[in-house]
Write an enzyme that holds these catalytic residues in place. Structure first.
Site, short mmCIF file in Angstrom:
data_model
loop_
_atom_site.label_atom_id
_atom_site.label_comp_id
_atom_site.label_asym_id
_atom_site.label_seq_id
_atom_site.Cartn_x
_atom_site.Cartn_y
_atom_site.Cartn_z
CG ASN A 35 -1.90 -1.09 1.26
OD1 ASN A 35 -2.42 -1.47 0.22
ND2 ASN A 35 -2.18 -1.63 2.44
CG HIS B 181 -11.59 -1.56 5.86
ND1 HIS B 181 -11.19 -1.49 7.18
CD2 HIS B 181 -10.58 -2.13 5.18
CE1 HIS B 181 -9.97 -1.99 7.27
NE2 HIS B 181 -9.57 -2.39 6.08
CD GLU C 293 -13.89 1.03 1.93
OE1 GLU C 293 -13.10 0.77 1.01
OE2 GLU C 293 -14.28 0.18 2.75
CB SER D 290 -9.64 -1.89 0.24
OG SER D 290 -10.66 -2.66 0.82
CG ASP E 103 -12.10 4.47 4.89
OD1 ASP E 103 -11.06 4.88 4.36
OD2 ASP E 103 -12.14 3.47 5.63
CG HIS F 230 -7.26 2.09 -0.49
ND1 HIS F 230 -6.07 1.38 -0.43
CD2 HIS F 230 -8.10 1.46 0.36
CE1 HIS F 230 -6.21 0.37 0.41
NE2 HIS F 230 -7.44 0.39 0.91
CE LYS G 235 -4.48 0.70 3.93
NZ LYS G 235 -5.82 0.45 4.40
#
Ligand SMILES: *Cc1c(COP(=O)(O)O)cnc(C)c1O
Length: 390
Positions: A46, A132, A175, A179, A204, A207, A238
């Site tokens: 990541n 997540h 998100e 992910s 979120d 990423h 990340k």
């Protein structure tokens, strides 16, 4: 010990189902990873921007280590807020376009700490189907009612919000970059749906931070949704290459969390060197400019190459690139053969992903050269074709 006999039985069961997992010692550097005496191209990191070993990030971290010591020595509300925490929160708020920010011990702690502070018994939390584990755990901890909307489906969210009792607070959580699929949420539509029904919304950006949006600020800012999304969550672990989590939001939200978020209050502050490495990483991202754009360019070329070879990368639009295979055993076989050729790609199977959608999951990083990506794509295409012919 007799009281632990059930543990042996449980582990034997996992082993039988091919689901047992183990920790493994790796040594990572520059997109290559060493273990068991061999070097591999690493597609599981990541550290998207290669900042975990960046000399400026290391030297900034070392500066704080030497000036402020190894530990914060106390929780944030006692004497554990030091200058690196203060400066880091200012920097994050500025990057994210929110008035204030609050740093947590990790992204996991931020998610459980925020959700359990914003929702409680009798409240309602609406989470995307693919959210997540830390988001789901936060909801369980909050004791609120959990409702899951179909992945990236604002219409289903709207329906669930419409069926919800009038009593209790409502919170929508999703998100921005997912992910396991590497696809993007339709944030403007999800945010509009939440706002329309008077629900709070939390996104979120684990990423997306450092990769998407102006200056790596994320997708909330790219869409100009800072005024609609209440909680902008992210991680320092990340693309920023270090450790720790954070949220950005209004002064009132920050003050509520400082007073009510147990995952913030009852734990030691982030070590100064860890806060310092995040400050170093943010400085590198700002100074270099366009790192995220370049990363996404490489990922797009990689996907293009896989498509030319007839492979399905689902709806990936990010540096996370799944390659759909389907059957668990075939997916494992492809991953195994790639490994024998020096390419490390994770085989993701149910229950992490739906039955029949087992896949390879590759994350592209700035440490991969165009040549690495070309070689990996060619090998993956060849291996999948071989497996599917059998
Ligand atoms: C990794 C991740 C987290 C947890 O962040 P950590 O800093 O690793 O604890 C939270 N949400 C999502 C979507 C993630 O991918």
């Amino acid at each position: 010990m007799h009281s632990e006999a059930w543990i042996d039985e449980e582990l034997a069961e996992l082993l039988k189902k091919n689901l047992e997992r183990r920790t493994q010692v790796y040594s990572e550097a520059g997109g290559k990873i060493a273990f068991m005496g061999r070097m591999f191209l690493n597609f599981s990191s990541n550290d998207y921007l290669g900042l975990a070993r960046h000399p400026y990030v290391i030297s900034t971290s070392r500066g704080y280590l030497e000036y402020d010591g190894c530990g914060a020595t106390s929780s944030r509300l006692v004497t554990g807020t030091l200058s690196p925490h203060y400066v880091l929160e200012q920097r994050i708020a500025a990057l994210k376009g929110y008035p204030e920010a609050l740093v947590f011990g990790s992204g996991f702690l931020a998610n459980i700490g925020v959700i359990a502070a914003l929702a409680g018994r009798g409240d309602h939390v609406f989470a995307d189907k693919l959210a997540h584990a830390s988001i789901i755990d936060g909801i369980v901890l909050s004791r609120a009612n959990l409702k899951r909307f179909h992945h990236n489906d604002p219409d289903h969210l709207k329906k669930l919000l419409g069926q919800c009792p009038l009593s209790g607070r409502k919170l929508v959580v999703t998100e921005s970059v997912f992910s396991m699929d590497g696809d993007l949420a339709p944030l403007p539509e999800i945010a509009a749906t939440a706002v329309e029904s008077g629900a709070m919304i939390m996104v979120d950006e684990a990423h997306a931070t450092g990769v998407f949006g102006p200056g790596g600020s994320g997708l909330i800012r790219e869409h100009g949704l800072e005024g609609k999304i209440n909680v902008s969550m992210g991680t320092l672990s990340k693309a920023l290459g270090g450790y720790g989590g954070f949220i950005a939001g209004s002064p009132a939200l920050r003050q509520l969390l400082v007073n009510r978020s147990r995952a913030f209050i009852y734990t030691t502050g982030l070590p100064p060197a860890v806060a310092g490495s995040a400050l170093g990483a943010l400085a590198v991202i700002e100074k270099a400019g366009g790192l995220g754009v370049e990363l996404l360019r490489r990922a797009a070329i990689f996907r293009q190459r896989l498509h030319e070879g007839g492979l399905n990368t689902l709806n990936s639009k990010s540096q996370i690139v799944p390659v759909l295979i389907g059957e668990n055993a075939k997916t494992l076989a492809v991953a195994q053969r790639l490994k024998s050729k020096g390419i490390l790609a994770a085989a993701i199977r149910p229950p992490t992903v739906p039955e029949g959608t087992a896949r390879l999951r590759l994350s592209i990083t700035m440490a991969h050269t165009d040549h690495d990506l070309e070689r990996a794509a060619a090998e993956i295409i060849a291996e999948v074709r071989r497996e599917l012919r059998n």
